[in-house]
Design a protein around this motif. Structure first.
Motif, mmCIF file in Angstrom:
data_model
loop_
_atom_site.group_PDB
_atom_site.id
_atom_site.type_symbol
_atom_site.label_atom_id
_atom_site.label_comp_id
_atom_site.label_asym_id
_atom_site.label_seq_id
_atom_site.Cartn_x
_atom_site.Cartn_y
_atom_site.Cartn_z
ATOM 1 N N THR A 156 85.684 -111.792 32.379
ATOM 2 C CA THR A 156 85.490 -110.350 32.514
ATOM 3 C C THR A 156 84.063 -110.007 32.094
ATOM 4 O O THR A 156 83.467 -110.697 31.260
ATOM 5 N N TYR A 157 83.537 -108.956 32.689
ATOM 6 C CA TYR A 157 82.221 -108.450 32.285
ATOM 7 C C TYR A 157 82.372 -106.967 31.991
ATOM 8 O O TYR A 157 82.731 -106.171 32.874
ATOM 9 N N HIS A 158 82.121 -106.584 30.752
ATOM 10 C CA HIS A 158 82.297 -105.198 30.329
ATOM 11 C C HIS A 158 80.941 -104.574 30.014
ATOM 12 O O HIS A 158 80.093 -105.201 29.376
ATOM 13 N N THR A 159 80.747 -103.342 30.475
ATOM 14 C CA THR A 159 79.511 -102.618 30.173
ATOM 15 C C THR A 159 79.815 -101.155 29.882
ATOM 16 O O THR A 159 80.766 -100.586 30.443
ATOM 17 N N GLU A 160 79.019 -100.565 29.033
ATOM 18 C CA GLU A 160 79.135 -99.133 28.755
ATOM 19 C C GLU A 160 77.890 -98.384 29.242
ATOM 20 O O GLU A 160 77.745 -97.193 28.987
ATOM 21 N N ASP A 161 77.038 -99.104 29.941
ATOM 22 C CA ASP A 161 75.815 -98.519 30.487
ATOM 23 C C ASP A 161 76.033 -98.190 31.962
ATOM 24 O O ASP A 161 76.071 -99.075 32.818
ATOM 25 N N GLU A 162 76.154 -96.912 32.265
ATOM 26 C CA GLU A 162 76.435 -96.502 33.640
ATOM 27 C C GLU A 162 75.286 -96.813 34.586
ATOM 28 O O GLU A 162 75.475 -96.914 35.800
ATOM 29 N N ASN A 163 74.108 -96.970 34.050
ATOM 30 C CA ASN A 163 72.949 -97.319 34.901
ATOM 31 C C ASN A 163 73.146 -98.671 35.593
ATOM 32 O O ASN A 163 72.585 -98.908 36.668
ATOM 33 N N GLU A 164 73.941 -99.544 34.979
ATOM 34 C CA GLU A 164 74.193 -100.851 35.592
ATOM 35 C C GLU A 164 75.023 -100.730 36.869
ATOM 36 O O GLU A 164 75.079 -101.671 37.660
ATOM 37 N N LEU A 165 75.665 -99.580 37.064
ATOM 38 C CA LEU A 165 76.574 -99.400 38.196
ATOM 39 C C LEU A 165 75.892 -98.770 39.400
ATOM 40 O O LEU A 165 76.561 -98.451 40.391
ATOM 41 N N SER A 166 74.589 -98.602 39.341
ATOM 42 C CA SER A 166 73.845 -97.960 40.433
ATOM 43 C C SER A 166 74.131 -98.638 41.785
ATOM 44 O O SER A 166 74.087 -99.864 41.905
ATOM 45 N N GLY A 167 74.445 -97.816 42.768
ATOM 46 C CA GLY A 167 74.716 -98.320 44.115
ATOM 47 C C GLY A 167 76.181 -98.543 44.416
ATOM 48 O O GLY A 167 76.572 -98.614 45.587
ATOM 49 N N LEU A 168 77.002 -98.673 43.389
ATOM 50 C CA LEU A 168 78.428 -98.930 43.609
ATOM 51 C C LEU A 168 79.138 -97.682 44.112
ATOM 52 O O LEU A 168 78.866 -96.569 43.630
ATOM 53 N N PRO A 169 80.056 -97.819 45.057
ATOM 54 C CA PRO A 169 80.851 -96.685 45.520
ATOM 55 C C PRO A 169 81.714 -96.136 44.382
ATOM 56 O O PRO A 169 82.051 -96.861 43.443
ATOM 57 N N ASP A 170 82.070 -94.858 44.480
ATOM 58 C CA ASP A 170 82.893 -94.230 43.443
ATOM 59 C C ASP A 170 84.200 -94.971 43.237
ATOM 60 O O ASP A 170 84.678 -95.118 42.102
ATOM 61 N N TRP A 208 83.148 -99.826 31.704
ATOM 62 C CA TRP A 208 83.615 -100.359 32.977
ATOM 63 C C TRP A 208 83.733 -101.882 32.868
ATOM 64 O O TRP A 208 82.920 -102.518 32.198
ATOM 65 N N MET A 209 84.723 -102.426 33.501
ATOM 66 C CA MET A 209 84.922 -103.873 33.425
ATOM 67 C C MET A 209 85.072 -104.458 34.830
ATOM 68 O O MET A 209 85.811 -103.933 35.670
ATOM 69 N N PHE A 210 84.371 -105.596 35.035
ATOM 70 C CA PHE A 210 84.430 -106.289 36.330
ATOM 71 C C PHE A 210 85.020 -107.679 36.137
ATOM 72 O O PHE A 210 84.864 -108.303 35.086
ATOM 73 N N THR A 211 85.711 -108.138 37.159
ATOM 74 C CA THR A 211 86.336 -109.458 37.126
ATOM 75 C C THR A 211 85.894 -110.250 38.351
ATOM 76 O O THR A 211 85.123 -109.744 39.182
ATOM 77 N N LEU A 212 86.392 -111.466 38.472
ATOM 78 C CA LEU A 212 86.066 -112.305 39.624
ATOM 79 C C LEU A 212 87.093 -112.179 40.747
ATOM 80 O O LEU A 212 87.008 -112.890 41.750
ATOM 81 N N GLN A 213 88.064 -111.275 40.581
ATOM 82 C CA GLN A 213 89.008 -110.995 41.661
ATOM 83 C C GLN A 213 88.257 -110.283 42.792
ATOM 84 O O GLN A 213 87.361 -109.474 42.548
ATOM 85 N N MET A 214 88.616 -110.580 44.044
ATOM 86 C CA MET A 214 87.856 -110.080 45.185
ATOM 87 C C MET A 214 87.687 -108.555 45.215
ATOM 88 O O MET A 214 86.596 -108.072 45.543
ATOM 89 N N PRO A 215 88.718 -107.737 44.889
ATOM 90 C CA PRO A 215 88.517 -106.282 44.931
ATOM 91 C C PRO A 215 87.459 -105.794 43.949
ATOM 92 O O PRO A 215 86.876 -104.727 44.144
#
Length: 309
Positions: free
Chosen positions: A185-199, A218-225
């Motif tokens: 998992t990759y967790h971040t609390e910096d919204e600037n890292e999410l630039s470009g991502l759809p809502d 926000w947390m990201f995983t290696l699952q395709m979605p």
């Protein structure tokens, strides 16, 4: 669990005979598979003991139809295992794969069954058969020979043991891959890292964080979605790099390391190919593929290289 309530045995009437995914449970698979194998073995025994000369109907067709239920159970399980399954579901492969491997070898290394198939194969152009019937006979004959039907008893036993070991290693490989994928998992609390991502991708990442007991961020995983939107839309190169490198190293080291399993699988496949008279596993595999040989594959790749480079 009673077979009377097993959806593989008493199949609900869905449109076009569709698989009843809505009622299939984990506990249905092994009882249904054991029943299917038992019924298939009875049919195969009747083929072997048939005093009549082999015909398409009493041999090839009967062999094909006699394993339909077993095929339905196996295909449904492996389809679900690759599409949507947790660790508990994948663990079942350690039981299902050896059962299928043992049955497969019991059939394809049986000299009496092969003798009947061989007779059909030799007479396929003499008998009054359709092109489809000839094709099935040719497929059956190839299936037998590529699994060692022409080998002596000693080599047949070697093939049987190799297949048994492979049937346990492949599910373990998949299970390790699933565990390693779920472990990251990759967790971040910096919204600037999410630039470009759809809502939608942001909302999903926020929901994932909450599920993983994170109050914020926000947390990201290696699952395709989760993985694909980052790789496709994220402006943040470091975020894309982090997920890409993590996915490229799944099960490469760590507690879910697959390197040892890969080495064993490669060695066993090579050994089996050599026993069957091939130079390598690739040559063996290509016997039933359109390319036909490793030479054709390499020539094709060389042509592609010249075109693009």
């Amino acid at each position: 669990m009673s077979l009377d309530n097993n959806p593989f045995i008493n199949r609900p009437k869905h449109k076009h005979g569709a698989v009843p995914f809505d009622v299939i449970e984990l506990g249905h698979f092994i009882p249904a598979l054991d029943h299917a194998i038992s019924e298939a073995e009875k049919i195969l025994e009747s083929i072997k003991s048939n005093p009549e000369s082999p015909t398409f109907d009493n041999t090839a067709l009967k062999m094909e139809s006699g394993t339909e239920l077993m095929g339905a159970v196996a295909h449904t399980y492996f389809n679900l295992m690759s599409a949507e399954s947790d660790n508990k579901f994948k663990e079942l492969a350690q039981e299902i794969s050896p059962k299928l491997s043992a049955f497969n070898n019991k059939v394809l290394l049986d000299s009496k069954l092969f003798a009947r198939v061989k007779t059909l194969y030799k007479n396929r152009d003499k008998d009054d058969l359709t092109s489809e019937q000839k094709r099935l006979i040719e497929e059956k004959y190839t299936e037998f020979t590529l699994n060692g039907a022409l080998l002596n008893d000693s080599d047949k036993e070697k093939v049987r043991k190799i297949d048994e070991e492979l049937s346990k290693l492949s599910p373990k490989f998949s299970q390790n891959t699933l565990n390693a994928t779920n472990d990251f998992t990759y967790h971040t609390e910096d919204e600037n890292e999410l630039s470009g991502l759809p809502d939608m991708a942001k909302e999903q990442a926020a929901e994932t964080a909450k599920k993983k007991k994170k109050d914020t961020g926000w947390m990201f995983t290696l699952q395709m979605p989760s993985y694909i939107p980052v790789m496709q839309y994220a402006d943040n190169r470091e975020l894309r790099k982090t997920l890409y490198k993590a996915r490229s190293k799944v099960s490469f080291g760590g507690k879910y390391d697959n390197k040892g399993i890969i080495k064993k699988i490669i060695a066993l496949r090579y050994e089996k190919a050599r026993i069957l008279g091939f130079e390598e596993h690739a040559e063996y595999t290509l016997q039933k593929r359109m390319a036909g040989s490793t030479v054709n594959v390499n020539n094709f790749l060389d042509r592609l290289y010249k075109i693009y480079y």
